[in-house]
Design a protein around this motif. Structure first.
Motif, mmCIF file in Angstrom:
data_model
loop_
_atom_site.group_PDB
_atom_site.id
_atom_site.type_symbol
_atom_site.label_atom_id
_atom_site.label_comp_id
_atom_site.label_asym_id
_atom_site.label_seq_id
_atom_site.Cartn_x
_atom_site.Cartn_y
_atom_site.Cartn_z
ATOM 1 N N PRO A 1 0.784 -1.230 0.000
ATOM 2 C CA PRO A 1 0.000 0.000 0.000
ATOM 3 C C PRO A 1 0.821 1.286 0.000
ATOM 4 O O PRO A 1 0.372 2.293 -0.505
ATOM 5 N N ASN A 2 2.022 1.275 0.550
ATOM 6 C CA ASN A 2 2.789 2.511 0.684
ATOM 7 C C ASN A 2 4.256 2.325 0.314
ATOM 8 O O ASN A 2 5.118 2.277 1.185
ATOM 9 N N PRO A 3 4.563 2.268 -0.991
ATOM 10 C CA PRO A 3 5.977 2.176 -1.368
ATOM 11 C C PRO A 3 6.670 3.489 -1.029
ATOM 12 O O PRO A 3 6.018 4.535 -0.927
ATOM 13 N N THR A 4 7.977 3.453 -0.886
ATOM 14 C CA THR A 4 8.713 4.672 -0.576
ATOM 15 C C THR A 4 8.782 5.570 -1.807
ATOM 16 O O THR A 4 8.657 5.106 -2.940
ATOM 17 N N VAL A 5 9.014 6.836 -1.561
ATOM 18 C CA VAL A 5 9.189 7.788 -2.655
ATOM 19 C C VAL A 5 10.413 7.375 -3.477
ATOM 20 O O VAL A 5 10.404 7.470 -4.699
ATOM 21 N N GLY A 6 11.448 6.884 -2.800
ATOM 22 C CA GLY A 6 12.646 6.428 -3.506
ATOM 23 C C GLY A 6 12.341 5.290 -4.467
ATOM 24 O O GLY A 6 12.874 5.244 -5.581
ATOM 25 N N THR A 7 11.483 4.381 -4.056
ATOM 26 C CA THR A 7 11.095 3.267 -4.929
ATOM 27 C C THR A 7 10.333 3.799 -6.141
ATOM 28 O O THR A 7 10.599 3.399 -7.279
ATOM 29 N N LEU A 8 9.400 4.702 -5.909
ATOM 30 C CA LEU A 8 8.636 5.273 -7.020
ATOM 31 C C LEU A 8 9.538 6.046 -7.979
ATOM 32 O O LEU A 8 9.391 5.941 -9.200
#
Length: 167
Positions: free
Chosen positions: A75-82
């Motif tokens: 539900p909440n990937p990190t901004v770094g992953t995105l």
């Protein structure tokens, strides 16, 4: 505490995942289907390796974690992953969180894929030959390209839209 139903892999059932996780999964799947510089879908391992090779991305992303993202289980990937995924696929990071940016990016990717098809290439080559022979031909090619762009964006042939090119 999460008391949701668990799947065989330990994740919550799809009904238990927030809409955002499902939306991210749909957008990732679209990228896998439409960004294919190798002429085929990337494997999860290729994406993870590409991100790690980039050096500036999320070097902690694993195949398992990416699989969970693609299947709507995170539900909440990190901004770094995105950011890393966006960089790998060549789309703006906002594609993953902004509906307008996602729609525009999907339309552009759809148009690119259409232009890559053999039928469109043949038409484009014929149009280029016409364009080389006259100024009217150049206008016709420009109009066809603009119409293709509107079609990809879902705005072609709507009432009040631009008129058809003179024939």
């Amino acid at each position: 505490m999460d008391h949701g139903v668990r799947t065989a892999d330990g994740g919550a059932s799809p009904a238990q995942h927030p809409a955002e996780a499902q939306q991210l999964a749909v957008r990732l799947e679209y990228l896998f289907d439409h960004v294919q510089p190798l002429g085929r879908r990337h494997t999860l391992q290729e994406v993870v390796d590409g991100i790690k090779d980039d050096g500036g991305g999320d070097t902690t992303l694993s195949v398992g974690r990416l699989s969970m993202l693609v299947n709507g289980k995170v539900p909440n990937p990190t901004v770094g992953t995105l950011r890393s995924l966006a960089r790998f696929f060549g789309v703006p990071t906002a594609y993953f969180v902004d509906d307008d940016v996602a729609a525009q990016t999907m339309a552009q990717l759809g148009l690119l894929n259409a232009l890559r098809s053999n039928d469109v290439q043949a038409v484009a080559l014929r149009a280029a030959a016409v364009a080389a022979s006259s100024a009217h031909g150049l206008d016709l090619v420009r109009t066809l390209v603009e119409r293709a762009g509107r079609t990809a964006a879902g705005t072609a042939d709507r009432p009040g839209g631009p008129a058809a090119p003179p024939g």
